[in-house]
Enzyme design. Structure first.
Site, PDB file in Angstrom:
ATOM      1  N   GLU A  75      -7.575  -8.341  -5.040  1.00 27.55           N
ATOM      2  CA  GLU A  75      -8.713  -7.510  -3.848  1.00 27.55           C
ATOM      3  C   GLU A  75     -10.147  -7.757  -4.570  1.00 27.55           C
ATOM      4  OE1 GLU A  75      -6.034  -6.461  -5.989  1.00 27.55           O
ATOM      5  OE2 GLU A  75      -5.234  -4.613  -5.252  1.00 27.55           O
ATOM      6  N   CYS A 125      -4.702  -1.026  -7.425  1.00 29.58           N
ATOM      7  CA  CYS A 125      -5.014  -0.286  -8.714  1.00 29.58           C
ATOM      8  C   CYS A 125      -6.111   0.712  -8.594  1.00 29.58           C
ATOM      9  CB  CYS A 125      -5.043  -1.015  -9.978  1.00 29.58           C
ATOM     10  SG  CYS A 125      -6.713  -1.890  -9.916  1.00 29.58           S
ATOM     11  N   HIS A 171      -9.105  -9.017 -10.092  1.00 30.55           N
ATOM     12  CA  HIS A 171      -7.581  -8.759  -9.551  1.00 30.55           C
ATOM     13  C   HIS A 171      -7.993  -9.572  -7.880  1.00 30.55           C
ATOM     14  CE1 HIS A 171      -6.249  -5.080 -11.785  1.00 30.55           C
ATOM     15  NE2 HIS A 171      -6.479  -6.173 -12.334  1.00 30.55           N
ATOM     16  N   CYS A 195      -9.463  -1.207  -7.854  1.00 33.13           N
ATOM     17  CA  CYS A 195      -9.544  -1.875  -6.865  1.00 33.13           C
ATOM     18  C   CYS A 195      -9.554  -0.753  -5.691  1.00 33.13           C
ATOM     19  CB  CYS A 195      -8.357  -2.808  -6.553  1.00 33.13           C
ATOM     20  SG  CYS A 195      -8.479  -4.100  -7.670  1.00 33.13           S
TER      21      CYS A 195
HETATM   22 ZN   LIG Z   1      -6.803  -4.012  -9.126  1.00 35.33          ZN
END
Ligand SMILES: [Zn+2]
Length: 180
Positions: free
Chosen positions: A71, A99, A69, A102
């Site tokens: 992040e 999410c 992801h 993260c």
């Molecule tokens: Zn994430």
């Protein structure tokens, strides 16, 4: 940090300064890079002392890596740059609310602040569905605000998904025609 104060801050309309705008604009540029390679358009930057020290955009499909992801990538880069696994006094700017994975990473990193553009009502973990970034049961709470370029970022996401649905439909129809 006062948990209830931090939670309330996320719910109030936030005030952003010129630097916040600049850094979120960079995160948006990165999100567009993800879109260009058919990844969900999310971009992120980590900032320390007004300098970008980590950048990332979604690359899960490209890298066959569910953890890739925006992040995650930006935070790994920032840690390397600082030579520290703690990102003290850093701020993460991200185009979509983090999410659960993260948000958990943000707590581990001890980051100071997260600013996200668009809330994620499906899996958002900085106030929308869960609030893992300012949970008093965890050992670190993060200042969090949202709403900067919110419209732009949510319409970037919704037009991406719209386009993808259209492409899938067209593919299905093409396959059907081939069969008949
Ligand atoms: Zn994430």
């Amino acid at each position: 940090m006062n948990y209830s104060l931090s939670f309330c801050n996320a719910m109030k309309p936030s005030i952003f300064n010129a630097n916040d705008h600049l850094f979120m604009q960079r995160a948006i540029e990165l999100a567009l890079k993800a879109e260009a390679i058919d990844e969900i358009p999310v971009g992120a930057v980590v900032v320390h002392n007004n300098e970008i020290i980590g950048e990332g955009y979604n690359q899960s499909i490209t890298l066959n890596d569910p953890s890739a992801h925006a992040e995650m990538i930006a935070i790994r880069q920032a840690g390397e740059k600082l030579g520290n696994y703690r990102l003290l006094d850093c701020t993460l700017y991200v185009t979509l609310e983090p999410c659960p994975m993260c948000a958990g990473l943000l707590v581990h990193s001890r980051i100071k602040q997260v600013i996200y553009a668009s809330p994620d009502l499906k899996t958002g973990s900085a106030g929308s569905v869960f609030n893992l970034v300012a949970n008093e049961k965890l050992n670190h709470q993060i200042e969090h605000r949202f709403g900067l370029y919110q419209e732009q970022c949510s319409s970037m996401l919704s037009s991406f998904f719209k386009r993808r649905r259209k492409e899938k439909k067209a593919l299905k129809q093409a396959l059907k025609q081939n069969e008949s």
